[in-house]
Every structure is written in structure tokens, then in C-alpha cells.
Enzyme design. Structure first.
Site, PDB file in Angstrom:
ATOM      1  N   GLU A 112      -1.236  -0.889  -2.681  1.00  0.00           N
ATOM      2  CA  GLU A 112      -1.033  -1.649  -1.447  1.00  0.00           C
ATOM      3  C   GLU A 112      -2.311  -1.685  -0.629  1.00  0.00           C
ATOM      4  OE1 GLU A 112       2.003   0.566   0.571  1.00  0.00           O
ATOM      5  OE2 GLU A 112       3.160   0.829  -1.273  1.00  0.00           O
ATOM      6  N   LYS A 114      -4.567  -1.003   2.380  1.00  0.00           N
ATOM      7  CA  LYS A 114      -4.496  -0.025   3.458  1.00  0.00           C
ATOM      8  C   LYS A 114      -4.964  -0.735   4.724  1.00  0.00           C
ATOM      9  CE  LYS A 114      -5.774   4.706   4.615  1.00  0.00           C
ATOM     10  NZ  LYS A 114      -6.282   4.491   5.962  1.00  0.00           N
ATOM     11  N   ASP A 116      -5.963  -1.423   8.386  1.00  0.00           N
ATOM     12  CA  ASP A 116      -6.625  -0.576   9.363  1.00  0.00           C
ATOM     13  C   ASP A 116      -6.018  -0.845  10.733  1.00  0.00           C
ATOM     14  OD1 ASP A 116      -8.331   1.347  10.120  1.00  0.00           O
ATOM     15  OD2 ASP A 116     -10.119   0.089  10.146  1.00  0.00           O
ATOM     16  N   TYR A 221       5.453  -0.223   5.227  1.00  0.00           N
ATOM     17  CA  TYR A 221       5.099   0.203   3.872  1.00  0.00           C
ATOM     18  C   TYR A 221       5.825   1.445   3.370  1.00  0.00           C
ATOM     19  CZ  TYR A 221       1.805   2.601   6.972  1.00  0.00           C
ATOM     20  OH  TYR A 221       1.241   3.307   7.992  1.00  0.00           O
ATOM     21  N   LYS A 308     -10.677   4.476  -0.574  1.00  0.00           N
ATOM     22  CA  LYS A 308     -11.467   3.815   0.468  1.00  0.00           C
ATOM     23  C   LYS A 308     -12.509   2.892  -0.147  1.00  0.00           C
ATOM     24  CE  LYS A 308     -10.106   5.480   4.482  1.00  0.00           C
ATOM     25  NZ  LYS A 308     -10.967   5.875   5.516  1.00  0.00           N
ATOM     26  N   CYS A 399     -32.402 -16.258  34.597  1.00  0.00           N
ATOM     27  CA  CYS A 399     -31.731 -17.020  33.551  1.00  0.00           C
ATOM     28  C   CYS A 399     -32.778 -17.716  32.690  1.00  0.00           C
ATOM     29  CB  CYS A 399     -30.782 -18.052  34.182  1.00  0.00           C
ATOM     30  SG  CYS A 399     -30.096 -19.194  32.964  1.00  0.00           S
ATOM     31  N   CYS A 402     -32.407 -21.765  33.376  1.00  0.00           N
ATOM     32  CA  CYS A 402     -32.649 -22.456  34.652  1.00  0.00           C
ATOM     33  C   CYS A 402     -33.463 -21.618  35.619  1.00  0.00           C
ATOM     34  CB  CYS A 402     -31.320 -22.885  35.281  1.00  0.00           C
ATOM     35  SG  CYS A 402     -30.397 -21.486  35.947  1.00  0.00           S
ATOM     36  N   CYS A 417     -25.519 -15.723  35.269  1.00  0.00           N
ATOM     37  CA  CYS A 417     -26.336 -16.730  35.933  1.00  0.00           C
ATOM     38  C   CYS A 417     -25.439 -17.398  36.976  1.00  0.00           C
ATOM     39  CB  CYS A 417     -26.835 -17.760  34.922  1.00  0.00           C
ATOM     40  SG  CYS A 417     -27.504 -19.219  35.718  1.00  0.00           S
ATOM     41  N   CYS A 423     -27.006 -25.088  36.076  1.00  0.00           N
ATOM     42  CA  CYS A 423     -27.659 -24.514  34.896  1.00  0.00           C
ATOM     43  C   CYS A 423     -27.331 -25.345  33.662  1.00  0.00           C
ATOM     44  CB  CYS A 423     -27.180 -23.079  34.689  1.00  0.00           C
ATOM     45  SG  CYS A 423     -27.879 -22.310  33.219  1.00  0.00           S
TER      46      CYS A 423
HETATM   47  S1  IVH Z   1       1.648   5.447   3.326  1.00  0.00           S
HETATM   48  C1  IVH Z   1       2.785   9.717   3.122  1.00  0.00           C
HETATM   49  N1  IVH Z   1       0.836   2.989   3.029  1.00  0.00           N
HETATM   50  O1  IVH Z   1      -3.118   4.985   6.537  1.00  0.00           O
HETATM   51  C2  IVH Z   1       2.561   8.276   3.226  1.00  0.00           C
HETATM   52  N2  IVH Z   1      -0.142   4.287   4.771  1.00  0.00           N
HETATM   53  O2  IVH Z   1      -4.630   7.531   6.062  1.00  0.00           O
HETATM   54  C3  IVH Z   1       1.583   7.952   4.285  1.00  0.00           C
HETATM   55  N3  IVH Z   1      -1.796   3.079   6.131  1.00  0.00           N
HETATM   56  O3  IVH Z   1      -1.162   7.205   8.419  1.00  0.00           O
HETATM   57  C4  IVH Z   1       1.482   6.557   4.646  1.00  0.00           C
HETATM   58  N4  IVH Z   1      -1.627   1.160   5.066  1.00  0.00           N
HETATM   59  O4  IVH Z   1      -1.266   4.731   9.180  1.00  0.00           O
HETATM   60  C5  IVH Z   1       0.701   4.128   3.733  1.00  0.00           C
HETATM   61  N5  IVH Z   1       0.244   0.791   2.654  1.00  0.00           N
HETATM   62  C6  IVH Z   1       0.104   1.920   3.365  1.00  0.00           C
HETATM   63  C7  IVH Z   1      -0.792   2.021   4.459  1.00  0.00           C
HETATM   64  C8  IVH Z   1      -0.885   3.246   5.135  1.00  0.00           C
HETATM   65  C9  IVH Z   1      -2.215   1.792   6.061  1.00  0.00           C
HETATM   66  C10 IVH Z   1      -2.268   4.065   7.146  1.00  0.00           C
HETATM   67  C11 IVH Z   1      -1.166   4.880   7.773  1.00  0.00           C
HETATM   68  C12 IVH Z   1      -1.458   6.299   7.402  1.00  0.00           C
HETATM   69  C13 IVH Z   1      -2.914   6.249   7.101  1.00  0.00           C
HETATM   70  C14 IVH Z   1      -3.259   7.367   6.126  1.00  0.00           C
END
Ligand code: IVH
Length: 668
Positions: A112, A114, A116, A221, A308, A399, A402, A417, A423
Site C-alpha cells: 500500500e 504510505k 504522508d 488502511y 521508505k 520595490c 517601481c 510594495c 506599481c
Molecule cells: S499501517 C500496525 N498502513 O505510517 C499498523 N500505516 O510509520 C500501522 N501510514 O502510524 C499502520 N499509510 O500513520 C499503515 N497504508 C498504511 C499507511 C500507514 C501511512 C502511516 C500511519 C502510521 C505510520 C507508520
């Protein structure tokens, strides 16, 4: 009695489904106009029958009671975080550990994005959203339900009366983040650092109206106790999707190591195409039985890991700072860099936000700086890694376009300005604003025509508009005899209809909108009289005089004073005068009505333009003021009322009302 009519409830259901199609499935089936029509119908029904209103009504997303604290929530199943991996080798170790832990069993993973954002847990009881809690320390979080209700995609009511707890991420799209920062930049406010901080900061806001102002989304998720609903994780997500909750359409599964790696690699090129920030992938064992067998450490589950993506930070040399000026006169520094490759694109400029940041980072010519490029967001300078030979950059004093002396407004970090109407860099914005509907209201003079007029050289400032002839306009593209005559007539009509307060607010002086222009106009009668006062008096004298006007404080008085003394502005105001534009302010006869003797302050976003609401209040005998004082009777707070106004209301014991209550006062 007050049983919601079937018509009302089915309207709520139908709007809820349309919300879902729009925000969850990204597949709307009706037009925005049609949606707005249904929403209006719903509002009308709710106004006529307040006792019908249900908690899950789409009108109830925006709460309006600011809170002073978020109650703590203790959860039975802790929200763990994830261990990180940074490359294939790391990931292989995770896979080997999983296989070993399962005695060599076959394993299927979910993969999935991740996202942010900001982690959240939603509790539904009988299908209704009962609680939204932050992660906190995992075990104890905070109840942020009122705020989370404003997030699109968070269902207020599920399709079935299920009891279920789900977890996910609240996030802000890159586009929404950029739009918010653009707005903040033009208001001279400090910019937000990234979408994640903005989303997290927003959810922790005390005032749900502030939250509603910052559009956020959610993707879920995890299903807590998922084994109650399905054998495996992805199946449990399918189930909550059926209940009407948003899950990522990008979730995939992999039945072996090769499939897992292929999927991970495919993401490297996919990540930038998503409308939100993705900082990696989450890889999870799908089968709930296997998850239980693997268990957790004190901090992380053994059945999941975050992968990551490589960081996108590099260093390069800062060659210069260039000045950029926005349409509203905010002058910002732009870093000119030695071109450098950051994950596939060449970067040669970066934004530095404002001059405070230049000082904070201690930027100087020739410094080696660390820059970061995240998604579509403009690269940013994070810091200096090695001082160069050059001197530190000092903020400009004039500025670049102008030569007007730049000013720094009180409480703001931006340099501005002040030459709002003279301007060249602000010309388009200033003329467009001057002509707009709630200002001078020149029909047919929208953005495109303004650009044409300026590009052709016919108009250099707002005064030039009044010299335009039909013959000149006919020489421009897309102008025929009729449209040319119409525009000339519209300009003449606007000149005829103008009052001093309209003229004053349309000049775009910082913070002097229609509400504050009115008392100033009433005090001086004509622009020529205000200008005469400014010529006859020192700045401090004029400022003191302006401050005597109700609703005008020192900051605004200073902005008006500065505006009137700016030489370029004076030249344009002289031109306006020569063209006979110096309208008087009609003495307003105070109407008698339900609001006679009452002073109201209107703020935030309302369903009708502020000027319309102001007119209606005045027609009902009320007075509209610009700032809250002890003389204020009511503060009418719209969808995004600022904290300062609410605090002022509290301090002076002013009653805060919403638009519905205002309607009642107006007798509507
Ligand atoms: S699962 C034990 N799934 O990433 C399961 N987390 O670094 C924990 N996050 O605290 C969460 N996308 O805020 C899960 N598809 C995803 C995610 C996800 C983003 C975030 C979440 C978690 C952090 C962990």
C-alpha cells in the site's frame, strides 16, 4: 410531531451518496450545479424544520463551537507504528524473518502507498461516526471528532449500521497545500512547511471552522479486529469500502518475493503521479491468522514494515537571490541555484518563503545549501551546509519594479510594495480588483479583458480606464462595435454610480474593505477631502484622526496614511480627480427595524457575499462594524472565523451567532 419526513431523509441519503461518489470513488454522477441545488434544498428543509435535522446530515460537517481542549481517549488496541526499511536488502531481511516466523508457510503481502499524513482512528457505532481519535502515544489519543467530521471522505454514516473501528491517514493534497501557501504568501503570512505538518496542525486546531477551511481527505488502511469481518486484510478493506469508506485504489497484493519486488520497483515512477505525498510503501502480511502468529514487539508489528523511498535532498550552490513580486505586492526572495539533478528533474531555483527565513537560515552568496524536492512542490532550501565567501543577503528596501519604499506590515513577515495602484507588477491585479463586482462593478471588465487592455498599452492604471473610447477598444481582438460600446457605457455607469466608500475599497488598500471604507467615507465625505487632510497633517496626526473612527485601529490607519503618501499612488489619484472621479458619500438614513440600535460584526465565509449581508443588516436598522469592541452586539461568525475575533468577542462579552441565527434576527 417532529418525525423527519421521508423526503428529508432520502435527500440526506442521496447527498451522502453523491459525496461518496465525489470524494471516495472520484466518480461523480451529477454536476456541481445540481449538487448545489440539492444542498440548498436540504438547507431550506432544515431551516424550516430544525427538529428534523439528523447528526449525519451533510450540512453537519462543519461544527461551530470551538473547543478549549481535546478530551483524552484510551483505546483497547494500541495504534502501533512501523519499523522502516530503506532498500531491497532491508526488505529481504524482513521477508526472511516473516517466512521463518511462519515456519516456511506461504505468505501473501499487501502493498500500500504510505501516505504522508496524520494517523487517525474512527469508531462507528450502529453505522454512525461516534469518535475520531488521534494516535497520541499509541494507547492514549485525543478526541478530535468535531474536526474530523469536516474531512471529506470521512463518512458520518455508513451504508449499514455496523459497529466497527477503522484506522487511516488524514492528508492534504499537494494542490490544496500549494493553494493554501499561495494564499498565505499573498497575505504576507508565514508559509506552511509541507502538507503533512499542515494537515497535522489543522486537525489539532481548536476551532472546527478553521479546519473546514483547509480541505483535507482521508484514506483508511486498517480494520481493528479485522478477523471479525474477513479472513485477510485486503478483504477487510473491501468490506469497509462497501460500507462507504475510502480505501486506496492502489493497494496491491504479492504472492512471493519476486512479485513483491516488482511491485515495489513499479512504485518508484508512480509516486509523483499521485495527487498527495507518498513517502514510501507499507508492506503487510495479509492473512489475519499469520499476523497473530507473528505477533508484535513492544513498538512494531512483526507482520508489517514501511519501505521508505529514497530521500530527495541534495546540496548545491546558492548563486543569488532574485526578487519576485506577487499580484498583491508581496515581495519574496527566490533562490538562484547551480542546476542540480534531484530524482530526475533539474532544479535551478528554489523558494525561500520570506526574508525572515533568509535571516534564519543565514543565507549568503556562494553558500552550499541543502535543498529538498518533494513531489510537485517547489524545491525548498532546508539549510546551509557550508558557508560561501559572499556576504549575507539583506532584505531589499525598495520595490524592484517601481522603486517605491517597501514596507513591512505590523505582525507580518512579508515585505510589501505599498504602491498598490501604480506599481507595474501589481497592475493587473489592481485593475481587476478595482473593476470587480463588489468594488466599482464595471460590467464586462474581467481578467481576460484587463490583460488585453494592459498588454495593448491602453491602460496603465485604474484612471486610464476612464479615457477608453469605443474606437480604441474596437482595435482589440474579440471586440466588436457592440461589445466596445457596452464596455465604455459600463465604465461611465460605474463612474456615475460610485460612492466614495466604493471608490475607497476598490483601491485595494490593505485591510480596507467595504466595511471599513464606509465609516472612513462618512467621516471625510470625499476622497479629495481625505487627501487634503493627509496633505495638511503629519502622518501621526492623520493616523490619530483616523483612529477616532469606529472600527479603525492603528494598523489600518497606518496603511491608509502610507497609501496616501506614496508618490506613485498620488499620481494615480490625481489622474482620477482630473477625470472627475471624486464621488460623495451619501449620508445614510438609518433604517428602522429589528436590528435598530444593534452593532454587528460579520466575519468568516458565509453563504452570501459579505456586502449583501451588510446591506440586509443595515436595511433592518443595524450597524455593521469592522472589529469587535464592547459596543458590538453580535459577532456573526462564518465558516472560517479566526481565533482573534472569537477571543475578542469573549473578552467583550459579545454574543457569537451563526448565519442561521442571523436569519432569525433579520426575521427571515
Ligand atoms: S499501517 C500496525 N498502513 O505510517 C499498523 N500505516 O510509520 C500501522 N501510514 O502510524 C499502520 N499509510 O500513520 C499503515 N497504508 C498504511 C499507511 C500507514 C501511512 C502511516 C500511519 C502510521 C505510520 C507508520
Amino acid at each position: 410531531m417532529g418525525d423527519p419526513s421521508t423526503e428529508y431523509l432520502s435527500l440526506v441519503d442521496s447527498l451522502t451518496e453523491h459525496d461518496r461518489r465525489y470524494y471516495v470513488d472520484a466518480n461523480p454522477t451529477i454536476s456541481d450545479v445540481e449538487y448545489d441545488r440539492l444542498m440548498r434544498q436540504l438547507r431550506e428543509l432544515e431551516q424550516a424544520h430544525p427538529d428534523w435535522v439528523v447528526a449525519w446530515s451533510p450540512t453537519k460537517r462543519v461544527g461551530h463551537v470551538p473547543v478549549s481542549d481535546f478530551p483524552k481517549v484510551t483505546r483497547p488496541v494500541a495504534m502501533l507504528s512501523l519499523d522502516n526499511t530503506y532498500g531491497q536488502e532491508d526488505l529481504r531481511e524482513f521477508h526472511d524473518r516473516v517466512i521463518k516466523g511462519l515456519d516456511g508457510d506461504h505468505v501473501t503481502y499487501s502493498i500500500e502507498p504510505k501516505i504522508d499524513g496524520f494517523g487517525i482512528e474512527l469508531t462507528y457505532r450502529q453505522g454512525l461516526l461516534a469518535l475520531a481519535a488521534t494516535r497520541g502515544d499509541g494507547r492514549i489519543g485525543e478526541d478530535v471528532t468535531a474536526n474530523v467530521r469536516t474531512v471529506h471522505g470521512v463518512a458520518l454514516r455508513l451504508r449499514e449500521p455496523a459497529d466497527i473501528v477503522v484506522r487511516g491517514e488524514i492528508y492534504m493534497t499537494k494542490a490544496e497545500f500549494a493553494a493554501i501557501n499561495a494564499e498565505r504568501a499573498s497575505a504576507g503570512e508565514e508559509l506552511f512547511k509541507n502538507p503533512r505538518n499542515t494537515a497535522a496542525g489543522t486537525i489539532k486546531q481548536m476551532d472546527p471552522r478553521e479546519v473546514a477551511k483547509r480541505p483535507m481527505r482521508t484514506i483508511l488502511y486498517e480494520v481493528v479486529d479485522g478477523e471479525r469481518y474477513a479472513r485477510g486484510h485486503l478483504e477487510s478493506l473491501d468490506y469497509i469500502k462497501k460500507l462507504g469508506l475510502p480505501v486506496s485504489p492502489h493497494n496491491a497484493s504479492a504472492g512471493d518475493w519476486d512479485a513483491l519486488i516488482a511491485c515495489v520497483q513499479a512504485w518508484e515512477s508512480k509516486r509523483d503521479a499521485l495527487p498527495y505525498e507518498v513517502d514510501g510503501l507499507v508492506i503487510k502480511v495479509d492473512d489475519f491468522g499469520q499476523r497473530a502468529a507473528l505477533g508484535t514487539t513492544s513498538k512494531f508489528p512483526r507482520w508489517a514494515i514501511a519501505y521508505k523511498f529514497p530521500a530527495r535532498q541534495v546540496t548545491t550552490v546558492l548563486r543569488d537571490l532574485e526578487l519576485n513580486i506577487g499580484r498583491t505586492g508581496v515581495v519574496t526572495p527566490v533562490a538562484i541555484l547551480d542546476p542540480v539533478d534531484v530524482s530526475g528533474t533539474t532544479v535551478s531555483r528554489a523558494s525561500v518563503h520570506n526574508w525572515d527565513q533568509v535571516a534564519r537560515l543565514g543565507l549568503g552568496k556562494g553558500d552550499r545549501v541543502l535543498i529538498e524536492k518533494a513531489g510537485e512542490i517547489i524545491p525548498q532550501i532546508l539549510g546551509v551546509t557550508e558557508k560561501g565567501p559572499g556576504p549575507a543577503f539583506a532584505p531589499p528596501t525598495e520595490c524592484p519594479f517601481c522603486k517605491a519604499a517597501l514596507v513591512r506590515e505590523e505582525g507580518r513577515v512579508a515585505l510589501v510594495c505599498p504602491n498598490r495602484i501604480g506599481c507595474p507588477a501589481q497592475m493587473l491585479g489592481a485593475i481587476e480588483f478595482f473593476a470587480s463586482r463588489h468594488q466599482m462593478n464595471i460590467d464586462g471588465l474581467g481578467e481576460k479583458v484587463v490583460v488585453q487592455l494592459v498588454e495593448s498599452g491602453l491602460v496603465k492604471d485604474v484612471a486610464d480606464l476612464f479615457d477608453l473610447t469605443s474606437l480604441q477598444l474596437r482595435g482589440l481582438e474579440r471586440f466588436g462595435e457592440l461589445s466596445a460600446n457596452n464596455l465604455v457605457a459600463a465604465i461611465a455607469a460605474a463612474k456615475q454610480a460610485a460612492t466614495f466608500s466604493k471608490l475607497l475599497s476598490s483601491l485595494g488598500i490593505t485591510n480596507v474593505g467595504s466595511v471599513l471604507a464606509r465609516p472612513i467615507a462618512q467621516r471625510y465625505g470625499r476622497l479629495s477631502a481625505l487627501r487634503a487632510a493627509s496633505e495638511a497633517k503629519h502622518s501621526d496626526e492623520l493616523v490619530a484622526e483616523l483612529c477616532e473612527i469606529e472600527g479603525i485601529g492603528e494598523t489600518i490607519a497606518r496603511a491608509v496614511d502610507r497609501f496616501l503618501r506614496e508618490p506613485h499612488v498620488i499620481a494615480v489619484l490625481d489622474k482620477l480627480k482630473q477625470r472627475g472621479i471624486d464621488p460623495a458619500e451619501p449620508v445614510s438614513a438609518v433604517a428602522e427595524g429589528p436590528l435598530t440600535g444593534k452593532t454587528l460584526v460579520v466575519t468568516g465565509t458565509l453563504t452570501a457575499p459579505r456586502t449583501d449581508i451588510q446591506k440586509r443588516i443595515e436595511a433592518a436598522g443595524g450597524k455593521v462594524a469592522g472589529s469587535v469592541s464592547k459596543k458590538t452586539t453580535y459577532l456573526v461568525a462564518g465558516a472560517d472565523t479566526g481565533k482573534a475575533k472569537l477571543e475578542a468577542a469573549q473578552k467583550h462579552g459579545v454574543t457569537v451567532i451563526d448565519e442561521v441565527e442571523l436569519e432569525k434576527l433579520l426575521g427571515g
